[in-house]
Enzyme design. Sequence first.
Site, PDB file in Angstrom:
ATOM      1  N   HIS A  21     -39.822 148.053  38.810  1.00 32.55           N
ATOM      2  CA  HIS A  21     -38.522 148.461  38.275  1.00 32.55           C
ATOM      3  C   HIS A  21     -38.472 149.983  38.246  1.00 32.55           C
ATOM      4  CE1 HIS A  21     -37.994 144.475  35.856  1.00 32.55           C
ATOM      5  NE2 HIS A  21     -37.244 144.442  36.940  1.00 32.55           N
TER       6      HIS A  21
ATOM      7  N   CYS B 234     -39.299 149.047  28.604  1.00 32.26           N
ATOM      8  CA  CYS B 234     -39.035 147.635  28.900  1.00 32.26           C
ATOM      9  C   CYS B 234     -38.579 146.882  27.656  1.00 32.26           C
ATOM     10  CB  CYS B 234     -40.282 146.968  29.474  1.00 32.26           C
ATOM     11  SG  CYS B 234     -40.665 147.429  31.175  1.00 32.26           S
TER      12      CYS B 234
END
Length: 287
Positions: free
Chosen positions: A179, A280
């Site tokens: 990501h 996250c």
Amino acid sequence: MTETLARNRAETPERTVSKRSVLMCRPDYFTVSYQINPWMHPENPTDTSLAVTQWNELYRTYLELGFDVQLVDPIDGLPDMVYAANGGFVLDNIAYGANFTYPERQPEGPAYMDWFRANGYDVRVPKEVNEGEGDFLLVGDTILAGTGFRTDRASHREVAEIFGRDVISLELVNPSFYHVDTAIAVLDPAPAPGEAANIAYLPSAFNDAGLSVLRERYPDAIIVTEEDASVLGLNSYSDGYNVVIASRAKDFERQLREHGYNPIGVDLSELLLGGGGVKCCTLELRR
């Protein structure tokens, strides 16, 4: 005061603190029962109680910094729901939902969209595969959008149409940084008028085209070491002055101090076993 120290202080800009509102999810059901990234090893044990303890430290840190922290209820059977950043992208009171790549995480998308609706956001159901703020980072008025492992490039066009912002596509090439929020840290989420937003990043996470874009747009960016990136040091969250980072990212901590930021280390080593860190666990809510 020495002349060098005085000059360094004069050259270090004052940082602007901005009020942050975030969404988090307790890791009550956290475990590693499947493998969808290089960090995950189901054959190794995980400690859910330790994950909760470490997450609570992050939660308390945000409260002490004056953040508005909202909570979405965890769901049994969705161990990765703790990684709230992947649950959507929220800007201008519009919540663009997530449409996960892997079946194991796909139920998280509707769960987060239900929370957004219940809390008054204008929910946009995605047509394209995307993993929320994990691959969409707002830097000033520009959205840096990751692709290569999880989020489809077509979702970048979808986001541009929904939010009316410039979207810069960046291709990730290292599966450990799957990501874009594992390879870029947004340091100035709401820069003062006339000031440029800055970032920190790991060059080796991007292809040549993406790296050229980052170098051109952010010439003053902090370049982190591979060692700090390997503990997800870049997976951090900033209010413009206070930057919450992985406690083991020691050189990044030094770099932040030298640039006038206040790094705050938090140990999320148990959640790192699932491939996630500070950012996250943090979904920004922008009304």
